[in-house]
Structures are given as C-alpha cells and as structure tokens.
Write a protein that holds these residues in place. Structure first.
Motif, PDB file in Angstrom:
ATOM      1  N   ALA A 261       4.877  -6.691  -4.371  1.00 55.95           N
ATOM      2  CA  ALA A 261       5.134  -5.725  -3.303  1.00 55.95           C
ATOM      3  C   ALA A 261       6.427  -6.019  -2.570  1.00 55.95           C
ATOM      4  CB  ALA A 261       3.965  -5.728  -2.322  1.00 55.95           C
ATOM      5  N   TYR A 262       6.855  -7.294  -2.569  1.00 53.82           N
ATOM      6  CA  TYR A 262       8.095  -7.664  -1.887  1.00 53.82           C
ATOM      7  C   TYR A 262       9.322  -7.021  -2.513  1.00 53.82           C
ATOM      8  CZ  TYR A 262       7.983 -11.120  -5.695  1.00 53.82           C
ATOM      9  OH  TYR A 262       7.900 -11.733  -6.921  1.00 53.82           O
ATOM     10  N   ASN A 263       9.210  -6.541  -3.755  1.00 52.17           N
ATOM     11  CA  ASN A 263      10.343  -5.874  -4.391  1.00 52.17           C
ATOM     12  C   ASN A 263      10.412  -4.383  -4.051  1.00 52.17           C
ATOM     13  OD1 ASN A 263      12.267  -7.392  -5.965  1.00 52.17           O
ATOM     14  ND2 ASN A 263      10.542  -8.050  -7.241  1.00 52.17           N
ATOM     15  N   TYR A 264       9.374  -3.878  -3.393  1.00 51.89           N
ATOM     16  CA  TYR A 264       9.385  -2.449  -3.038  1.00 51.89           C
ATOM     17  C   TYR A 264      10.575  -2.105  -2.150  1.00 51.89           C
ATOM     18  CZ  TYR A 264       8.469   1.671  -0.238  1.00 51.89           C
ATOM     19  OH  TYR A 264       8.613   2.854   0.435  1.00 51.89           O
ATOM     20  N   ASN A 265      10.844  -2.900  -1.134  1.00 60.21           N
ATOM     21  CA  ASN A 265      11.961  -2.593  -0.232  1.00 60.21           C
ATOM     22  C   ASN A 265      13.298  -2.601  -0.962  1.00 60.21           C
ATOM     23  OD1 ASN A 265      10.413  -2.233   2.083  1.00 60.21           O
ATOM     24  ND2 ASN A 265      10.493  -4.389   2.642  1.00 60.21           N
ATOM     25  N   ASN A 266      13.442  -3.489  -1.960  1.00 61.99           N
ATOM     26  CA  ASN A 266      14.676  -3.526  -2.743  1.00 61.99           C
ATOM     27  C   ASN A 266      14.851  -2.229  -3.531  1.00 61.99           C
ATOM     28  OD1 ASN A 266      14.818  -6.186  -1.822  1.00 61.99           O
ATOM     29  ND2 ASN A 266      13.926  -7.022  -3.681  1.00 61.99           N
ATOM     30  N   ILE A 267      13.755  -1.760  -4.117  1.00 63.13           N
ATOM     31  CA  ILE A 267      13.783  -0.502  -4.873  1.00 63.13           C
ATOM     32  C   ILE A 267      14.049   0.672  -3.928  1.00 63.13           C
ATOM     33  CG2 ILE A 267      12.375   1.088  -6.238  1.00 63.13           C
ATOM     34  CD1 ILE A 267      10.868  -1.438  -7.263  1.00 63.13           C
TER      35      ILE A 267
END
Length: 421
Positions: A261-267
C-alpha cells in the motif's frame, strides 16, 4: 574561461563525464577531486581515451589546448549545468522525499514519456554531482526533465534547486531518514521543504498529496495541483494491495505491478502529474500497468516455492515499518529478513528497537535480524551480528514455502541473500 564560452565547446561534445572508465569519444571530462582522489591526474588519460576536452583546476596538468583550466572544476560543472538548463528552456520537474523518490521518479518518467521526450535522473544520481550531470545529459529534443534530488543535511535541497531551477516540484513524504545529518524529524521536514520554499518564491507549481498534512501546511501560499482526497484536482482512489496495488483514475481500474500500500502514493503522484500534462487516462493506465520495478526496489522474485519481496536498496524507520506491515497482510507463511538502517545517529538504538518490537508483535511467522544495531537490541527472534554470520550459521533452505521480505539499508547489501537459496 567564461561559462558561455565553455558551453559553446560543450555543445560540440558528446556528453559530460567524470569517470575515465566510462569515457566515450568526444566527451567533456571534468576532473573532479575528492578526499581520496584527484581527477586532474587523469585528464591526460581522458584525452587519450577520446575525450574532446578535459576541465582541470590545477595548472600543472595543462598539457594541451584541450585541457581547459578553471578555478574550481566542481563549481564549473554546476554552473555549466545551470547555464545549459536555461539555454534549453526545458520544463523541469524536481522531486525529493524521505521514501519512494526513485520509484516515483521512474513512474513519472514512464507516464510522461508516452507523450513527451523526457530525460530523467539515472539511478540515484541525485546529489551535487548527479543533478548537474543529468541536466547536461539533456538536449534540444528534451521536452521534460525529471530531476531527483537527495539530501542528508540542511540547505542541500535549496542548493540543488538553484542549480536545476525547477518549474514544478513534488515531495513524496517526510519520514525518518538521514536523521543524523538533518538533526531529527523536524530537521528532515525543514530540509526537504526547501524545495517548497524555492518553488513558492519563484511562483512555480507544486504537486500535493492532500493525505499528507505536512504537505498541506507547507504549501498554503503556493500554486498547487492536488491528488489524494475528494477535494483534490484529480480523482484517484486506492482499491487494494494484495500484494499488488490496485487503484482507480476517474473510476478506471488500474492494476499495477508494484507491491504494498505504501507504493500507492507513488503511483498516484505519477498519475496526477500525467493528468496535469494532459495525458489521456488510457495512456496513463497502460504506462502504470506496464511498469515493473527493478534495482532491488519492491521487486517480486520467485525462487522455488518462495515469493520474495526484494526491497534491499535502502531502508529507514518509516519505510521499514511500511514494508513489514505490508508483509503481515500477505497470505500463507511469511518471513521477514531485516537488516540494519544507517544514518540514524543518536536515534539508531531506539529506532532499531522500535522496529524489532513492531516486527515481533505482528503476525509474521519468522523474523530474522541482521546487523550490529539489531544485534544489540532486545530481541527474542533470531539475530546475527553480520551478513557473514548469517550466511555461515543459518540454513536458509530450511525455510518452508513463504512470502519473504528482504529489507535493509544499502550498506547491508541484502540482495546477497538471493544466491543462498
């Protein structure tokens, strides 16, 4: 030599180069100096290897008209990069942050290159040398430059912004990274926010994640383009991460190949920037769905019956916490192999103990700690003082089929675990 005249010479060169091992024909070689090396000594060798010019700052190494003497090679490299940036008038997007900046940079580049000719920071060349080299790698064909900026102390981001002079900026987050150099979390916020200060002062645009209260607070007087909530400029929503991140853009489902989920903001940041630059939703969707992480950053590696989450490029307390919380959500048997986190200064003991406590409190079947800091912590789980001790004393093949998280700071080089399987 005046920068304008040097720039005319540079335009006739292939590229800027600081390493004789990578010299190509017609490069401009910059003889940088460090604590343990003097690039001036390699100027003649660079010319012999095909460099068109060698920039030096010690008179005794001027042997030909192709060796150009300046007062300071590093400062000349930086000034030339700024001059070149203004000569090209390329649109520059700068980004920094405690976690995820390289992945975000790669995602932004993946999206924008669908429509524009882009140049982005290669790898993590994001410091006082890497930023100038990235700028000098741009040509008249470059429409958008994406510049990653790293920092471990105050005033560094401000310095890099004055070199690159960005038109847009984005800060991924403000986490517990480089605490030793910044002087604590408040120092991290102050240091990273130097990018905001530059952009606000120069009336530029900032991309803002409205889920981050620090971003909101620091950009109140700025030109912003936002994502993250219903009040944002762009409608992006998180759906799930099991393990890959699924989200929507204007209600269109996007299935990424990024875990956690921590990669959601990057996407989401990459999609928002894509929308700002007028890319169509279907093009953004295709770009995100085709992106596969590399370089030990949230990679999925399948070995025998194991699904390995290889996140061994770097680590700090914020990213470590996010990674192990994500691991707990995975189905089946789970294993965390965690290495020391560097550059935490006086906070190192407490932060390693905090991570150890968290990891042992979660529903993770096996936790293994590697490194001197974790070894000194009060830990019930298996721990090793060094990688060599782990390699020599632990039978990794005894682990039953599992989802395995491997995470630690770059200096731990935990990707060395993979061949042990």
């Amino acid at each position: 030599m005046e920068i304008a005249k040097l720039h005319q010479l540079f335009l006739n060169c292939n590229a800027a180069n600081t390493d004789t091992r990578k010299i190509k024909l017609n490069d401009m070689f910059f003889s940088l100096k460090g604590e343990n090396f003097n690039g001036n000594k390699y100027a003649a060798q660079a010319l012999d290897l095909g460099a068109k010019y060698a920039i030096i700052d010690e008179p005794e190494f001027k042997t030909t008209d192709k060796t150009i003497l300046v007062e300071n090679v590093l400062k000349t490299l930086q000034n030339l990069a700024t001059y070149h940036r203004n000569y090209l008038k390329t649109t520059i997007i700068a980004l920094t942050g405690s976690n995820g900046k390289t992945t975000t940079k790669e995602l932004i580049n993946t999206v924008l290159k669908q429509k524009y000719n882009t140049t982005a920071t290669i790898g993590n060349l994001n410091n006082h040398i890497g930023v100038p080299l990235t700028l000098l790698s741009m040509t008249k064909k470059t429409e958008v430059g994406i510049i990653e900026m790293g920092a471990n102390h105050q005033k560094e981001i401000d310095f890099l912004c004055n070199i690159a002079q960005p038109d847009f900026g984005y800060i991924t987050n403000f986490g517990k990274a480089h605490l030793e150099g910044f002087g604590g979390v408040e120092g991290v916020i102050k240091g990273k926010a130097e990018m905001y200060n530059y952009l606000i002062k120069n009336d530029k645009t900032i991309f803002v994640n409205l889920k981050d209260p620090i971003q909101i607070e620091k950009t109140r007087n700025a030109n912003t383009f936002s994502f993250g909530t219903n009040k944002a400029n762009i409608n992006i929503k998180f759906i799930k991460a099991s393990p890959f991140v699924f989200c929507t853009l204007d209600e269109i489902l996007i299935k990424s190949k990024l875990i956690g989920a921590y990669n959601y903001n990057n996407i989401a940041a990459a999609m928002a920037i894509g929308k700002y630059f007028k890319l169509e939703n279907d093009i953004i969707k295709k770009a995100i769905e085709n992106y596969t992480p590399t370089n030990n950053r949230s990679q999925i590696v399948k070995i025998d019956s194991h699904n390995i989450i290889l996140d061994a490029y770097n680590a700090n307390p914020t990213s470590m916490q996010a990674a192990i919380l994500n691991l707990e959500k995975q189905s089946g048997n789970t294993v965390a192999i965690l290495g020391d986190m560097f550059e935490l200064g006086d906070e190192a003991k407490a932060e390693h103990q905090n991570i150890a406590n968290l990891a042992e409190s979660l529903d993770i079947d096996l936790v293994i700690f590697i490194g001197e800091n974790f070894y000194r912590a009060e830990i019930k789980s298996i721990k090793f003082k060094s990688f060599d001790d782990f390699k020599n004393e632990y039978d990794i093949k005894s682990i039953k089929p599992s989802t395995i998280l491997i995470k630690g700071s770059r200096g731990m080089a935990l990707e060395r675990i993979l061949p042990l399987f």
